[in-house]
Motif scaffolding. Structure first.
Motif, mmCIF file in Angstrom:
data_model
loop_
_atom_site.group_PDB
_atom_site.id
_atom_site.type_symbol
_atom_site.label_atom_id
_atom_site.label_comp_id
_atom_site.label_asym_id
_atom_site.label_seq_id
_atom_site.Cartn_x
_atom_site.Cartn_y
_atom_site.Cartn_z
ATOM 1 N N TYR A 36 -9.224 -4.455 5.536
ATOM 2 C CA TYR A 36 -9.283 -4.133 4.108
ATOM 3 C C TYR A 36 -9.471 -5.376 3.233
ATOM 4 O O TYR A 36 -9.234 -6.507 3.646
ATOM 5 C CB TYR A 36 -8.028 -3.362 3.679
ATOM 6 C CG TYR A 36 -6.711 -4.107 3.791
ATOM 7 C CD1 TYR A 36 -6.210 -4.859 2.728
ATOM 8 C CD2 TYR A 36 -5.949 -4.051 4.951
ATOM 9 C CE1 TYR A 36 -5.004 -5.527 2.818
ATOM 10 C CE2 TYR A 36 -4.740 -4.710 5.058
ATOM 11 C CZ TYR A 36 -4.264 -5.456 3.994
ATOM 12 O OH TYR A 36 -3.064 -6.125 4.095
ATOM 13 N N SER A 37 -9.905 -5.093 2.023
ATOM 14 C CA SER A 37 -10.127 -6.153 1.034
ATOM 15 C C SER A 37 -10.105 -5.515 -0.357
ATOM 16 O O SER A 37 -10.617 -4.413 -0.529
ATOM 17 C CB SER A 37 -11.474 -6.818 1.293
ATOM 18 O OG SER A 37 -11.745 -7.812 0.330
ATOM 19 N N PRO A 38 -9.539 -6.153 -1.383
ATOM 20 C CA PRO A 38 -8.817 -7.427 -1.344
ATOM 21 C C PRO A 38 -7.416 -7.249 -0.756
ATOM 22 O O PRO A 38 -7.035 -6.145 -0.377
ATOM 23 C CB PRO A 38 -8.744 -7.807 -2.826
ATOM 24 C CG PRO A 38 -8.658 -6.474 -3.522
ATOM 25 C CD PRO A 38 -9.559 -5.560 -2.726
ATOM 26 N N GLN A 39 -6.659 -8.353 -0.738
ATOM 27 C CA GLN A 39 -5.291 -8.265 -0.248
ATOM 28 C C GLN A 39 -4.433 -7.489 -1.248
ATOM 29 O O GLN A 39 -4.886 -7.116 -2.319
ATOM 30 C CB GLN A 39 -4.728 -9.662 -0.015
ATOM 31 C CG GLN A 39 -4.504 -10.485 -1.264
ATOM 32 C CD GLN A 39 -4.036 -11.900 -0.955
ATOM 33 O OE1 GLN A 39 -4.705 -12.845 -1.290
ATOM 34 N NE2 GLN A 39 -2.905 -12.036 -0.321
ATOM 35 N N GLY A 40 -3.193 -7.227 -0.855
ATOM 36 C CA GLY A 40 -2.288 -6.521 -1.759
ATOM 37 C C GLY A 40 -1.923 -5.129 -1.294
ATOM 38 O O GLY A 40 -1.440 -4.324 -2.091
ATOM 39 N N GLU A 62 -2.650 -10.992 6.771
ATOM 40 C CA GLU A 62 -3.378 -12.023 7.508
ATOM 41 C C GLU A 62 -4.868 -11.845 7.254
ATOM 42 O O GLU A 62 -5.385 -10.719 7.312
ATOM 43 C CB GLU A 62 -3.072 -11.871 9.005
ATOM 44 C CG GLU A 62 -3.554 -13.021 9.850
ATOM 45 C CD GLU A 62 -3.112 -12.885 11.304
ATOM 46 O OE1 GLU A 62 -3.753 -13.512 12.174
ATOM 47 O OE2 GLU A 62 -2.152 -12.151 11.562
ATOM 48 N N LEU A 63 -5.548 -12.936 6.954
ATOM 49 C CA LEU A 63 -6.980 -12.885 6.663
ATOM 50 C C LEU A 63 -7.768 -13.200 7.927
ATOM 51 O O LEU A 63 -7.584 -14.234 8.556
ATOM 52 C CB LEU A 63 -7.324 -13.898 5.564
ATOM 53 C CG LEU A 63 -8.789 -13.948 5.121
ATOM 54 C CD1 LEU A 63 -9.238 -12.605 4.548
ATOM 55 C CD2 LEU A 63 -9.006 -15.063 4.106
ATOM 56 N N LYS A 64 -8.650 -12.249 8.305
ATOM 57 C CA LYS A 64 -9.517 -12.441 9.471
ATOM 58 C C LYS A 64 -10.936 -12.046 9.083
ATOM 59 O O LYS A 64 -11.179 -10.884 8.739
ATOM 60 C CB LYS A 64 -9.062 -11.571 10.647
ATOM 61 C CG LYS A 64 -7.702 -11.944 11.225
ATOM 62 C CD LYS A 64 -7.341 -10.982 12.344
ATOM 63 C CE LYS A 64 -5.965 -11.323 12.925
ATOM 64 N NZ LYS A 64 -5.564 -10.344 13.969
ATOM 65 N N LYS A 65 -11.858 -12.982 9.104
ATOM 66 C CA LYS A 65 -13.268 -12.712 8.818
ATOM 67 C C LYS A 65 -13.456 -11.930 7.511
ATOM 68 O O LYS A 65 -14.090 -10.876 7.486
ATOM 69 C CB LYS A 65 -13.917 -11.965 9.990
ATOM 70 C CG LYS A 65 -13.976 -12.778 11.269
ATOM 71 C CD LYS A 65 -14.652 -12.009 12.382
ATOM 72 C CE LYS A 65 -14.712 -12.840 13.657
ATOM 73 N NZ LYS A 65 -15.324 -12.091 14.779
#
Length: 210
Positions: A36-40, A62-65
């Motif tokens: 998913y995007s954005p975080q939150g 956690e941000l992945k690609k």
């Protein structure tokens, strides 16, 4: 002007307690969010319609690609597990709720089963594996077995854990074959046993597909 991409909804799955865990008297449910995007993204849990906060452990995002992921575990007391019937993990992201539900009892829905043959690229590299996909079934407890030309094969079989998604449980099983067994074999069968009913899917090398 540069177009701004809109939010990407999370893929949400719910893993119920394993039979071994239940046998040992502990119970936890795992909610997985990914892509998913954005975080939150926020996670909340309810049992039989009442929000539960005790026993909830939610990981950092956690941000992945360029996509985010996180997980949340609900650990239940033996008493709450035995009394509870409906367990819901609700993911709130970009103003939209994504609930995934686990019911201890419910209607029986047979699995949709598909069998994917080895790709030409894989065969050209001297290996062969068949993938059996189960989806959309309820309750949990589907078992997978493989036969090659009528004989059960256990070596080279890797079956995933069951996951609960919005339309029911899913699971996959991969049969990786030696080059010799693939070349000799003609009929490959993935049999799914669910609710005392067998659902076999057959692939025959001698038959053209599509």
């Amino acid at each position: 002007m540069v177009a701004v991409a809109g939010p990407t909804a999370p893929s949400v799955s719910l893993l119920p307690p394993s039979p071994l865990q239940l046998c040992e008297g502990s119970t936890s449910l795992l909610c997985l969010l990914s892509g998913y995007s954005p975080q939150g993204a926020l996670v909340s849990w309810t049992v039989d319609g009442s929000e539960v906060k005790d026993g909830v452990l939610t990981s950092a995002e956690e941000l992945k690609k360029d996509r985010y992921s996180r997980s949340s575990t609900l650990t239940l007391s033996k008493d709450l597990w035995e009394k509870g019937e409906e367990f819901v993990c609700t993911v709130s992201h970009a103003g939209v709720n994504h609930p995934v539900m686990f019911r201890k009892t419910g209607p029986t829905v047979k699995p949709t089963v598909s069998l994917l043959r080895p790709s030409p690229l894989q065969l050209s590299e001297g290996s062969a594996s068949l993938l059996c996909l189960l989806s959309g079934y309820s309750p949990q407890g589907a078992l997978v077995s493989w036969t090659v030309d009528g004989s059960e094969v256990k070596d080279g079989v890797l079956t995933s854990a069951e996951e609960l998604k919005k339309d029911g449980y899913t699971r996959s099983s991969t049969l990786t074959l030696s080059k010799d067994l693939w070349e000799k074999g003609e009929e490959f069968i993935c049999t799914v046993s669910h609710n005392n009913v067998n659902h076999p899917v057959t692939f025959r090398k001698g038959h053209c597909e599509g």
